[in-house]
Design an enzyme around this catalytic site. Structure first.
Site, short mmCIF file in Angstrom:
data_model
loop_
_atom_site.label_atom_id
_atom_site.label_comp_id
_atom_site.label_asym_id
_atom_site.label_seq_id
_atom_site.Cartn_x
_atom_site.Cartn_y
_atom_site.Cartn_z
N GLY A 75 0.82 -1.22 0.00
CA GLY A 75 0.00 0.00 0.00
C GLY A 75 0.84 1.26 0.00
O GLY A 75 2.05 1.22 0.25
N ARG A 78 3.81 6.30 1.69
CA ARG A 78 4.22 7.69 1.86
C ARG A 78 3.65 8.57 0.75
O ARG A 78 4.26 9.56 0.37
CB ARG A 78 5.74 7.79 1.89
N ASP A 110 8.68 6.19 7.75
CA ASP A 110 8.30 7.48 8.33
C ASP A 110 7.43 8.31 7.38
O ASP A 110 7.05 9.44 7.68
CB ASP A 110 9.54 8.27 8.76
N ASP A 245 3.78 -4.51 -7.75
CA ASP A 245 3.18 -3.30 -7.20
C ASP A 245 3.79 -2.04 -7.81
O ASP A 245 3.33 -0.93 -7.53
CB ASP A 245 3.33 -3.26 -5.68
N ASN A 246 4.81 -2.17 -8.60
CA ASN A 246 5.39 -1.02 -9.29
C ASN A 246 5.02 -1.01 -10.77
O ASN A 246 5.61 -0.26 -11.55
CB ASN A 246 6.92 -1.01 -9.18
C1 LIG Z 1 8.25 -0.31 -5.64
O1 LIG Z 1 7.69 -1.29 -4.88
C2 LIG Z 1 8.32 -1.53 -3.66
C3 LIG Z 1 7.67 -2.70 -3.08
O2 LIG Z 1 7.76 -3.73 -4.00
C4 LIG Z 1 8.15 -0.35 -2.77
O3 LIG Z 1 8.79 -0.59 -1.53
C5 LIG Z 1 8.80 0.80 -3.43
O4 LIG Z 1 8.53 1.96 -2.70
C6 LIG Z 1 8.30 0.98 -4.86
N1 LIG Z 1 9.24 1.79 -5.49
C7 LIG Z 1 9.05 3.06 -5.61
C8 LIG Z 1 10.16 3.82 -6.19
O5 LIG Z 1 8.02 3.61 -5.30
#
Ligand SMILES: *[C@@H]1O[C@H](CO)[C@@H](O)[C@H](O)[C@H]1NC(C)=O
Ligand SMILES: *[C@@H]1O[C@H](CO)[C@@H](O)[C@H](O)[C@H]1NC(C)=O
Ligand SMILES: *[C@@H]1O[C@H](CO)[C@@H](O)[C@H](O)[C@H]1NC(C)=O
Ligand SMILES: *[C@@H]1O[C@H](CO)[C@@H](O)[C@H](O)[C@H]1NC(C)=O
Length: 475
Positions: A75, A78, A110, A245-246
């Site tokens: 989820g 941030r 955080d 998730d990306n």
């Molecule tokens: C990509 O996904 C990971 C979890 O798989 C997450 O921790 C990370 O924040 C994501 N990368 C970015 C750059 O948002």
């Protein structure tokens, strides 16, 4: 119960500075005058300190396969979704803050982002857009003096950095993991609801009454993902964390983290220095995307019939062909090759192998090949063509080059015009064979501008006397 949780941003602590804005995103996407970004209101809005009336900020719940394994619930840890924004063209964009504080999904984080990662996300989103690659956008970057503790190299050395917030935009922030979490936890009604929403909002060509709509949706995502990865490869972009998730359901590039543009050509290039196994190396991206699409299919299984599941498998099998076709097209375009010739794949593969052997720069090798003249290549005059200089150290460079020049050229500069032959014959009859020799030399490289040929006028307007020449059968 739940795809989103209400969650308020935690305003960045001042003093705040507007570090950068993308005029193109502010004006072109949001249709707002850039002058607005200079106001205090904007500064506070774009850093989580002020909401527009009626806005209900949300954090999205999703799951994902990370580094090959199901990681359970993840989820927005941030990021805060501020709302949908309809621009003048009627396009709907979702506004999101990143680095705007804790959410119910922050786990031990955080909720902040530091300047370092925010600058990278801001610049790369916009850079990808201008490269013509589908991507989320970045409208503004706001930095503060708020201290944020980070262990940059995961070596236990914690450093105090400064917090920043990026206002980012996408048509949708839904990911493969958005569907996976619902399928994995048996929330099938919600899964169907979310799919219907995504299809209605973003896949306007799909008829909502079509009994095969989820299948058509899948087929669209498979196709567009194949296209996206091919485009990444064509500019040497390595995303770095291709977890499910990306990966966007709209097949746009999202989540700029440890990405990198490959410099020396190397299929094993890994931008994330902690990715020791090279799972997300640049050369692995096409396969990793296939893995992610398999996971998407698994998430759709509960809403597909047996027959549709079999058809979806066939669609997935087609991914490799779509990818190969697109990559071939893109690299042909990079080399300026029109039409289709049998050896084109070989020509491209041969070049890439030489680039790998000589560690030539990916971006500039192609750029310089498009700028250098055939004559310069022929003379090996590569002054200021530093990438080609590296490439030309390869022992097979000449072989490749003659293949390439041959393929590239469809318009010769020199042909054996009657007057040229006649002039050589007249000299030959006087036992001067120099022009025969010269012609042989020139005509053996008919596509390359040659000094001696130019001096002889072989590419110039034919002399007046040439008009009077007649050739008989006994000639
Ligand atoms: C990509 O996904 C990971 C979890 O798989 C997450 O921790 C990370 O924040 C994501 N990368 C970015 C750059 O948002
Ligand atoms: C596949 O996606 C590309 C890129 O979005 C698009 O141009 C093409 O028309 C799509 N092909 C099919 C068969 O839908
Ligand atoms: C880089 O790779 C490591 C090892 O696989 C992983 O734990 C880490 O989360 C990755 N970094 C980022 C920023 O995703
Ligand atoms: C090499 O190419 C450069 C750039 O086109 C040109 O200015 C220069 O005169 C060439 N040198 C020779 C020796 O042909």
């Amino acid at each position: 119960n739940c795809i989103f949780s209400k969650s308020l941003p935690t305003p960045l602590k001042g003093p705040l500075r507007l570090a950068a804005v993308s005029k193109d995103a502010i004006e072109g996407v949001l249709n707002v005058d850039t002058a607005v970004t200079q106001s205090d209101e904007f500064l506070h809005y774009a850093s989580g300190g002020r909401l527009l009336p009626g806005s209900v900020p949300l954090a999205h719940r999703y799951g994902g396969h990370q580094f090959g394994y199901w990681a359970g619930q993840l989820g927005d840890g941030r990021a805060h979704f501020l709302g949908q924004y309809t621009n003048r063209k009627g396009d709907v964009w979702e506004l999101q803050l990143k680095g705007s504080g804790k959410t119910p999904y922050s786990r031990s984080g955080d909720g902040r982002a530091v300047i370092r990662s925010s600058v990278r996300e801001f610049l790369c989103s916009e850079a990808m857009h201008f490269l013509g690659i589908p991507t989320s956008r970045a409208a503004s970057l706001i930095v503060s003096d708020e201290p944020v503790l980070r262990d940059q190299f995961y070596n236990g050395r914690v450093k105090t950095e400064r917090g920043a917030v990026v206002l980012r935009l996408a048509k949708s922030w839904f990911r493969i993991g958005s569907l996976e979490i619902l399928a994995q936890s048996g929330e099938i009604d919600l899964l169907r609801k979310l799919l219907n929403f995504v299809i209605n909002e973003h896949f306007s060509s799909i008829n909502s009454d079509d009994p095969d709509k989820y299948l058509v949706f899948y087929s669209t995502v498979v196709n567009e993902t194949a296209h996206l990865i091919a485009q990444w490869m064509s500019v040497g972009f390595a995303h770095g964390v291709c977890n499910t998730d990306n990966f966007s359901l709209l097949s746009v590039t999202i989540d700029y983290g440890p990405f990198g543009f490959m410099e020396s050509y190397d299929p094993h290039f890994v931008p994330n220095s902690s990715d020791d196994e090279g799972r997300y190396s640049i050369g692995a991206q096409a396969n990793v995307a296939l893995f992610n699409l398999e996971k998407l299919l698994a998430a759709l299984r509960p809403v597909l019939s047996q027959k549709q599941q079999r058809e979806a498998q066939i669609i997935l099998k087609g991914y490799v062909d779509v990818y190969q076709m697109r990559i071939h097209q893109l690299f042909k375009a990079k080399l300026g090759l029109l039409d289709e010739e049998e050896d084109d794949g070989y020509l491209i593969g041969f070049l890439l192998k030489m680039m790998e052997d000589t560690r030539s720069d990916f971006t500039m090798t192609f750029r310089q090949l498009s700028e250098v003249s055939a004559q310069q290549l022929h003379n090996r005059n590569l002054t200021q063509m530093w990438a080609l200089e590296d490439l030309s150290s390869h022992k097979l460079f000449s072989d490749w080059l003659s293949m390439y020049l041959h393929r590239l050229n469809v318009n010769p500069r020199y042909v054996l015009r009657n007057w040229m032959a006649d002039s050589a014959i007249r000299k030959a009859e006087m036992n001067d064979f120099s022009e025969v020799e010269l012609l042989l030399h020139v005509l053996s490289s008919p596509f390359v501008t040659q000094e001696t040929a130019e001096e002889a006028g072989y590419a110039a307007r034919p002399p007046m006397w040439a008009k009077r020449l007649k050739v008989s059968c006994s000639s």
